[in-house]
Motif scaffolding. Structure first.
Motif, mmCIF file in Angstrom:
data_model
loop_
_atom_site.group_PDB
_atom_site.id
_atom_site.type_symbol
_atom_site.label_atom_id
_atom_site.label_comp_id
_atom_site.label_asym_id
_atom_site.label_seq_id
_atom_site.Cartn_x
_atom_site.Cartn_y
_atom_site.Cartn_z
ATOM 1 N N PHE A 176 -25.070 14.784 18.370
ATOM 2 C CA PHE A 176 -25.070 16.142 17.827
ATOM 3 C C PHE A 176 -25.436 16.125 16.344
ATOM 4 O O PHE A 176 -26.219 16.948 15.866
ATOM 5 C CB PHE A 176 -23.690 16.773 18.052
ATOM 6 N N TYR A 177 -24.884 15.159 15.616
ATOM 7 C CA TYR A 177 -25.181 15.023 14.192
ATOM 8 C C TYR A 177 -26.681 14.761 13.974
ATOM 9 O O TYR A 177 -27.316 15.369 13.107
ATOM 10 C CB TYR A 177 -24.351 13.889 13.601
ATOM 11 N N ASN A 178 -27.234 13.858 14.786
ATOM 12 C CA ASN A 178 -28.658 13.537 14.658
ATOM 13 C C ASN A 178 -29.552 14.727 14.970
ATOM 14 O O ASN A 178 -30.646 14.863 14.414
ATOM 15 C CB ASN A 178 -29.013 12.366 15.579
ATOM 16 N N SER A 179 -29.083 15.609 15.870
ATOM 17 C CA SER A 179 -29.885 16.787 16.219
ATOM 18 C C SER A 179 -29.974 17.778 15.065
ATOM 19 O O SER A 179 -30.850 18.647 15.056
ATOM 20 C CB SER A 179 -29.295 17.474 17.454
ATOM 21 N N LEU A 180 -29.072 17.645 14.088
ATOM 22 C CA LEU A 180 -29.073 18.559 12.942
ATOM 23 C C LEU A 180 -29.977 18.086 11.806
ATOM 24 O O LEU A 180 -30.306 18.869 10.912
ATOM 25 C CB LEU A 180 -27.644 18.714 12.412
ATOM 26 N N VAL A 181 -30.351 16.811 11.851
ATOM 27 C CA VAL A 181 -31.148 16.234 10.750
ATOM 28 C C VAL A 181 -32.436 17.012 10.478
ATOM 29 O O VAL A 181 -32.750 17.309 9.315
ATOM 30 C CB VAL A 181 -31.461 14.746 11.039
ATOM 31 N N ILE A 192 -25.236 22.278 6.430
ATOM 32 C CA ILE A 192 -25.326 21.481 7.662
ATOM 33 C C ILE A 192 -24.023 20.723 7.888
ATOM 34 O O ILE A 192 -23.516 20.653 9.016
ATOM 35 C CB ILE A 192 -26.496 20.477 7.583
ATOM 36 N N ARG A 193 -23.445 20.191 6.830
ATOM 37 C CA ARG A 193 -22.202 19.444 6.957
ATOM 38 C C ARG A 193 -21.051 20.344 7.417
ATOM 39 O O ARG A 193 -20.287 19.987 8.305
ATOM 40 C CB ARG A 193 -21.856 18.785 5.615
ATOM 41 N N SER A 194 -20.927 21.529 6.809
ATOM 42 C CA SER A 194 -19.844 22.433 7.204
ATOM 43 C C SER A 194 -20.044 22.908 8.647
ATOM 44 O O SER A 194 -19.081 23.048 9.410
ATOM 45 C CB SER A 194 -19.773 23.633 6.257
ATOM 46 N N PHE A 195 -21.299 23.132 9.035
ATOM 47 C CA PHE A 195 -21.613 23.532 10.411
ATOM 48 C C PHE A 195 -21.229 22.424 11.392
ATOM 49 O O PHE A 195 -20.579 22.670 12.416
ATOM 50 C CB PHE A 195 -23.115 23.818 10.508
ATOM 51 N N PHE A 196 -21.584 21.197 11.029
ATOM 52 C CA PHE A 196 -21.264 20.048 11.892
ATOM 53 C C PHE A 196 -19.757 19.832 12.000
ATOM 54 O O PHE A 196 -19.220 19.625 13.101
ATOM 55 C CB PHE A 196 -21.933 18.789 11.338
ATOM 56 N N ASP A 197 -19.059 19.875 10.871
ATOM 57 C CA ASP A 197 -17.609 19.642 10.882
ATOM 58 C C ASP A 197 -16.891 20.656 11.769
ATOM 59 O O ASP A 197 -15.928 20.307 12.465
ATOM 60 C CB ASP A 197 -17.055 19.710 9.454
ATOM 61 N N TYR A 198 -17.348 21.885 11.732
ATOM 62 C CA TYR A 198 -16.683 22.933 12.514
ATOM 63 C C TYR A 198 -16.953 22.770 14.003
ATOM 64 O O TYR A 198 -16.034 22.754 14.827
ATOM 65 C CB TYR A 198 -17.161 24.311 12.058
ATOM 66 N N TRP A 199 -18.219 22.596 14.380
ATOM 67 C CA TRP A 199 -18.582 22.606 15.803
ATOM 68 C C TRP A 199 -18.365 21.263 16.497
ATOM 69 O O TRP A 199 -18.395 21.182 17.727
ATOM 70 C CB TRP A 199 -20.032 23.043 15.980
ATOM 71 N N SER A 200 -18.135 20.197 15.722
ATOM 72 C CA SER A 200 -17.922 18.885 16.345
ATOM 73 C C SER A 200 -16.437 18.551 16.478
ATOM 74 O O SER A 200 -16.088 17.457 16.924
ATOM 75 C CB SER A 200 -18.596 17.779 15.524
ATOM 76 N N GLU A 201 -15.569 19.472 16.134
ATOM 77 C CA GLU A 201 -14.133 19.211 16.251
ATOM 78 C C GLU A 201 -13.748 18.967 17.706
ATOM 79 O O GLU A 201 -14.121 19.743 18.600
ATOM 80 C CB GLU A 201 -13.331 20.390 15.690
ATOM 81 N N LEU A 202 -12.982 17.888 17.960
ATOM 82 C CA LEU A 202 -12.559 17.545 19.320
ATOM 83 C C LEU A 202 -11.351 18.386 19.737
ATOM 84 O O LEU A 202 -10.531 18.773 18.903
ATOM 85 C CB LEU A 202 -12.192 16.066 19.407
#
Length: 274
Positions: A176-181, A192-202
């Motif tokens: 998922f992280y790589n798809s945001l690059v 991008i970091r805040s978006f990733f941190d929010y949507w990648s929460e387990l």
């Protein structure tokens, strides 16, 4: 002389919450602790009986009365109530528990298989021929220790499944992280970091990320929506980045300024020529 076949058991499976069964609760409510005691001792006694049945006669009742330490009258009252509830069966002057027989059936099936296996083995002077005998995997009886071992194995398997599931989730998070690059050329890294941190929460089970629980998901559209709501997400300094490194907003403003300047020049030229 052949060894007599064993047709009883050394133990029975006792559920930890048996006292909470609705029928057992009725016995406890009617006879108190004495009723529950007689019920449990009856199961033990039937387990040890031949074919797990006991005769219904005065002598037997007198004997178990002395064994249980409960009066004959109380035992008969509890037994009659158990017949009424279907906990025990009274048939042809025999007493048995259908549920107990059902639980002990696998043990007797294993014994029968073991006996059949033994009868097929070669013997030398009445003894098994070790060279031609293959060790059977059939357990004659299921002991409490075997149940403990099974429980440990099951617990170990569950723990392995949990670890594997979390590892798989972390691997998907990397993807998922790589798809945001690719979107770092359009949006700032902070966004991008805040978006990733929010949507990648387990989730609590550590098996799925937040975005995986969405019914619909288009990454580009989600990022565009996130950008529009940046102040809401706590980032008021975000500026989208154009492909040449300049800000998207700044580039757009520059283009509007150039257009206005060109329009003004054309107006001046038309007035001068006139």
């Amino acid at each position: 002389m052949a060894r007599p076949q064993k047709n009883n058991a050394d133990y029975f499976s006792h559920d930890s919450d048996m006292r909470n069964d609705i029928k057992i609760k009725a016995v406890r409510n009617k006879f108190g602790v004495t009723g529950y005691t007689v019920w449990c001792m009856m199961l033990e006694y039937l387990t040890s009986c031949s074919d797990n049945v006991m005769p219904d006669d005065e002598i037997t009742i007198e004997l178990i009365s002395g064994d249980f330490g409960v009066s004959v009258t109380e035992i008969k009252d509890v037994l009659n109530y158990c017949y009424l509830l279907g906990l025990l069966i009274h048939e042809n002057n025999l007493i048995f528990s259908a549920k107990l027989k059902e639980r002990l059936a696998p043990i007797y099936e294993k014994r029968a298989k073991a006996k059949e296996y033994a009868e097929r083995q070669s013997r030398n002077n009445g003894k098994f021929d070790i060279k031609s005998t293959v060790q059977t995997e059939v357990s004659v009886t299921e002991t409490p220790q075997s149940k403990v071992n099974k429980s440990k194995v099951n617990k170990s398997n569950i723990e392995k499944d949990i670890v594997a599931a979390k590892a798989a989730a972390l691997s998907r998070r990397d993807n998922f992280y790589n798809s945001l690059v690719p979107f770092t050329e359009k949006y700032s890294k902070d966004m991008i970091r805040s978006f990733f941190d929010y949507w990648s929460e387990l989730d609590r089970t550590e098996r799925k990320m937040r975005f995986e629980k969405q019914t619909t998901w288009e990454l580009g559209k989600r990022l565009a929506t996130w950008f529009k709501k940046e102040p809401f997400h706590g980032n008021t300094k975000h500026t989208p980045i154009a492909s040449d490194g300049s800000s998207v907003a700044g580039k757009a403003a520059l283009e509007r300024t150039n257009a206005e300047t060109n329009g003004l020049k054309e107006l001046i030229n038309s007035v001068t020529i006139g």
